[in-house]
Design a protein around this motif. Sequence first.
Motif, PDB file in Angstrom:
ATOM      1  N   ILE A 162      65.525 -31.357  -3.214  1.00  0.00           N
ATOM      2  CA  ILE A 162      66.363 -32.042  -2.238  1.00  0.00           C
ATOM      3  C   ILE A 162      65.626 -32.426  -0.958  1.00  0.00           C
ATOM      4  N   TYR A 163      64.469 -31.836  -0.712  1.00  0.00           N
ATOM      5  CA  TYR A 163      63.732 -32.167   0.508  1.00  0.00           C
ATOM      6  C   TYR A 163      63.289 -33.630   0.483  1.00  0.00           C
ATOM      7  N   PRO A 164      63.297 -34.306   1.625  1.00  0.00           N
ATOM      8  CA  PRO A 164      62.972 -35.744   1.636  1.00  0.00           C
ATOM      9  C   PRO A 164      61.542 -36.063   1.237  1.00  0.00           C
ATOM     10  N   GLU A 165      60.648 -35.090   1.306  1.00  0.00           N
ATOM     11  CA  GLU A 165      59.253 -35.320   0.917  1.00  0.00           C
ATOM     12  C   GLU A 165      59.042 -35.236  -0.593  1.00  0.00           C
ATOM     13  N   VAL A 166      60.062 -34.813  -1.317  1.00  0.00           N
ATOM     14  CA  VAL A 166      59.940 -34.525  -2.745  1.00  0.00           C
ATOM     15  C   VAL A 166      60.685 -35.572  -3.573  1.00  0.00           C
ATOM     16  N   ILE A 167      60.105 -35.952  -4.704  1.00  0.00           N
ATOM     17  CA  ILE A 167      60.778 -36.841  -5.658  1.00  0.00           C
ATOM     18  C   ILE A 167      61.627 -35.991  -6.586  1.00  0.00           C
ATOM     19  N   ALA A 168      62.949 -36.091  -6.459  1.00  0.00           N
ATOM     20  CA  ALA A 168      63.880 -35.340  -7.312  1.00  0.00           C
ATOM     21  C   ALA A 168      64.114 -36.112  -8.602  1.00  0.00           C
ATOM     22  N   VAL A 169      64.021 -35.415  -9.736  1.00  0.00           N
ATOM     23  CA  VAL A 169      64.097 -36.068 -11.041  1.00  0.00           C
ATOM     24  C   VAL A 169      65.324 -35.606 -11.819  1.00  0.00           C
ATOM     25  N   GLY A 170      66.129 -36.569 -12.251  1.00  0.00           N
ATOM     26  CA  GLY A 170      67.265 -36.289 -13.124  1.00  0.00           C
ATOM     27  C   GLY A 170      66.904 -36.527 -14.573  1.00  0.00           C
ATOM     28  N   ALA A 171      67.743 -36.045 -15.481  1.00  0.00           N
ATOM     29  CA  ALA A 171      67.447 -36.119 -16.917  1.00  0.00           C
ATOM     30  C   ALA A 171      68.367 -37.089 -17.644  1.00  0.00           C
ATOM     31  N   THR A 172      67.784 -37.815 -18.608  1.00  0.00           N
ATOM     32  CA  THR A 172      68.560 -38.713 -19.468  1.00  0.00           C
ATOM     33  C   THR A 172      68.338 -38.338 -20.929  1.00  0.00           C
ATOM     34  N   ASN A 173      69.231 -38.850 -21.796  1.00  0.00           N
ATOM     35  CA  ASN A 173      69.097 -38.603 -23.228  1.00  0.00           C
ATOM     36  C   ASN A 173      68.534 -39.835 -23.939  1.00  0.00           C
ATOM     37  N   SER A 174      68.478 -39.771 -25.248  1.00  0.00           N
ATOM     38  CA  SER A 174      67.808 -40.837 -26.014  1.00  0.00           C
ATOM     39  C   SER A 174      68.590 -42.138 -26.049  1.00  0.00           C
ATOM     40  N   THR A 175      69.839 -42.121 -25.584  1.00  0.00           N
ATOM     41  CA  THR A 175      70.606 -43.369 -25.477  1.00  0.00           C
ATOM     42  C   THR A 175      70.729 -43.816 -24.024  1.00  0.00           C
ATOM     43  N   ASP A 176      69.876 -43.277 -23.176  1.00  0.00           N
ATOM     44  CA  ASP A 176      69.828 -43.600 -21.747  1.00  0.00           C
ATOM     45  C   ASP A 176      71.045 -43.097 -20.965  1.00  0.00           C
ATOM     46  N   GLY A 177      71.806 -42.199 -21.549  1.00  0.00           N
ATOM     47  CA  GLY A 177      72.907 -41.593 -20.811  1.00  0.00           C
ATOM     48  C   GLY A 177      72.407 -40.469 -19.922  1.00  0.00           C
ATOM     49  N   ILE A 178      73.118 -40.197 -18.839  1.00  0.00           N
ATOM     50  CA  ILE A 178      72.765 -39.085 -17.974  1.00  0.00           C
ATOM     51  C   ILE A 178      73.098 -37.775 -18.684  1.00  0.00           C
ATOM     52  N   ALA A 179      72.158 -36.854 -18.716  1.00  0.00           N
ATOM     53  CA  ALA A 179      72.414 -35.547 -19.335  1.00  0.00           C
ATOM     54  C   ALA A 179      73.543 -34.843 -18.591  1.00  0.00           C
ATOM     55  N   TRP A 180      74.436 -34.201 -19.322  1.00  0.00           N
ATOM     56  CA  TRP A 180      75.629 -33.600 -18.717  1.00  0.00           C
ATOM     57  C   TRP A 180      75.277 -32.561 -17.661  1.00  0.00           C
ATOM     58  N   PHE A 181      74.137 -31.898 -17.828  1.00  0.00           N
ATOM     59  CA  PHE A 181      73.751 -30.807 -16.920  1.00  0.00           C
ATOM     60  C   PHE A 181      73.003 -31.283 -15.682  1.00  0.00           C
ATOM     61  N   SER A 182      72.571 -32.523 -15.657  1.00  0.00           N
ATOM     62  CA  SER A 182      71.665 -33.007 -14.618  1.00  0.00           C
ATOM     63  C   SER A 182      72.366 -33.131 -13.263  1.00  0.00           C
ATOM     64  N   ASN A 183      71.798 -32.498 -12.244  1.00  0.00           N
ATOM     65  CA  ASN A 183      72.366 -32.595 -10.900  1.00  0.00           C
ATOM     66  C   ASN A 183      72.351 -34.038 -10.406  1.00  0.00           C
ATOM     67  N   LEU A 184      73.357 -34.405  -9.651  1.00  0.00           N
ATOM     68  CA  LEU A 184      73.475 -35.764  -9.150  1.00  0.00           C
ATOM     69  C   LEU A 184      72.546 -36.016  -7.963  1.00  0.00           C
ATOM     70  N   GLN A 185      72.420 -37.289  -7.611  1.00  0.00           N
ATOM     71  CA  GLN A 185      71.627 -37.784  -6.485  1.00  0.00           C
ATOM     72  C   GLN A 185      70.119 -37.560  -6.648  1.00  0.00           C
ATOM     73  N   PRO A 186      69.586 -37.793  -7.856  1.00  0.00           N
ATOM     74  CA  PRO A 186      68.122 -37.753  -7.987  1.00  0.00           C
ATOM     75  C   PRO A 186      67.510 -38.993  -7.343  1.00  0.00           C
ATOM     76  N   GLU A 187      66.217 -38.979  -7.197  1.00  0.00           N
ATOM     77  CA  GLU A 187      65.529 -40.182  -6.729  1.00  0.00           C
ATOM     78  C   GLU A 187      65.251 -41.121  -7.898  1.00  0.00           C
ATOM     79  N   VAL A 188      64.800 -40.542  -9.016  1.00  0.00           N
ATOM     80  CA  VAL A 188      64.587 -41.302 -10.249  1.00  0.00           C
ATOM     81  C   VAL A 188      65.009 -40.434 -11.422  1.00  0.00           C
ATOM     82  N   SER A 189      65.053 -41.026 -12.601  1.00  0.00           N
ATOM     83  CA  SER A 189      65.414 -40.289 -13.808  1.00  0.00           C
ATOM     84  C   SER A 189      64.343 -40.481 -14.878  1.00  0.00           C
TER      85      SER A 189
END
Length: 428
Positions: free
Chosen positions: A305-332
């Motif tokens: 969450i720190y502004p200096e860090v790139i936060a990464v979210g997770a996606t699945n093989s159909t490009d859906g957001i993984a159910w467990f992935s925390n919101l507000q990532p910088e990229v996925s």
Amino acid sequence: MRLKALLGILLTILVVASLAFKPATAQQSEKVKVIVMIDRDSFDEKAVKGLGGQIKIRYKLIPAVVIEIPENAIEKLKSVRGVKKVELDKVAYAYPGNGVGRPPWYTPTQPPQVIPWGIDRINAPDVWSITTGASNGVIEVAVLDTGVDWDHPDLAANIAWEVSTIGGVVSTDPADWYDGNGHGTHVIGTIAALNNDIGVVGVAPKVEIYAIKVLDDRGSGTYSDIMLGIEQALLGPDGVLDADGDGIIVGDPDDDAAEVISMSLGGPVDDTALHDMIITAYNYGVVIVAASGNEAADQPSYPAIYPEVIAVGATNSTDGIAWFSNLQPEVSAPGVDILSTYPNDDYETLSGTSMATPHVSGVIALIQAAYYNKYGTVLPVGTFDDMTTNTIRGILHVTADDLGDPGWDIYYGYGIVRADLAVQAALG
């Protein structure tokens, strides 16, 4: 009568003895570890000892120490000369997948190589004719995790350094940094598994890896050990921050600081000293990447969450957001059912933002290696809001597959990273 008198005397002695021991027990206080921000010029170490405290870690790059001290002395510690802030040491965790592993006596037969779906999804293979992450030893990715299976046949050639900071002790003893969990080896494989004829292949199959063990074999570790791991990533194997004294440590062939720090870990609590260490790395030009977290929370965990860090979210093989992935990532990036290397020369399929993070770290390694090989320097980190191709973060933003609302959104961030477009943008 004499017997009664004797029994009375013995009973009295026992009662007095028991009373004598009780105050000592009551005065004892459990010792805890605290991270203390200090003024190095005025810090009174003798006063710390007078409170029953002991300094366990002295950081070189920020004015902070870790002190083990009786819990009931913390308030007094705050008043010691030179003490600026005191915070309890906290615990972070690897974001576990669903692997089961195999018994240590199992010796797997190396399977023929496959390209994991996540590597293919971000179009990493399309870049390998331009760059594989090789840079004549200049570009290194430091993976702060549970260690590594250093002689795994799909990893060994890319492991440049192994070190542990568990317990606040910097150790290069293999017994200390070996991966007894599996998480670290899996993460490293997604970044840098070799492009050979066995197993899998990573995003940047020739980049050098620093395997820094900051989490124990249960997958947990203290903030103070993670801070020490970040410091080690900056100092490198020679332990010198800026060997040639030119003020540049990233992309400098005379220094061996890591250009990328990858952390597939996180905790729920902020910490001033941890943030200060991250700011230090960021100010030196190190790109810091961290998992957003697996709690399905409305924001990333720390340190992502720190502004200096790139936060990464997770996606699945159909490009859906993984159910467990925390919101507000910088990229996925791909993080569900990811096949990668595992201890004992094995392979395993895991899921988590931990698995998404190394995809992004690997893409950054490809960008920096390609840029360095062409221009003899590396790109600056940039900020969350960058939308140009002059920084790493800007390149990731403008080249990502934007699958949510246009621009940044709370689900995908700027989108799923694309290795091919990112490298092309970096090279102009």
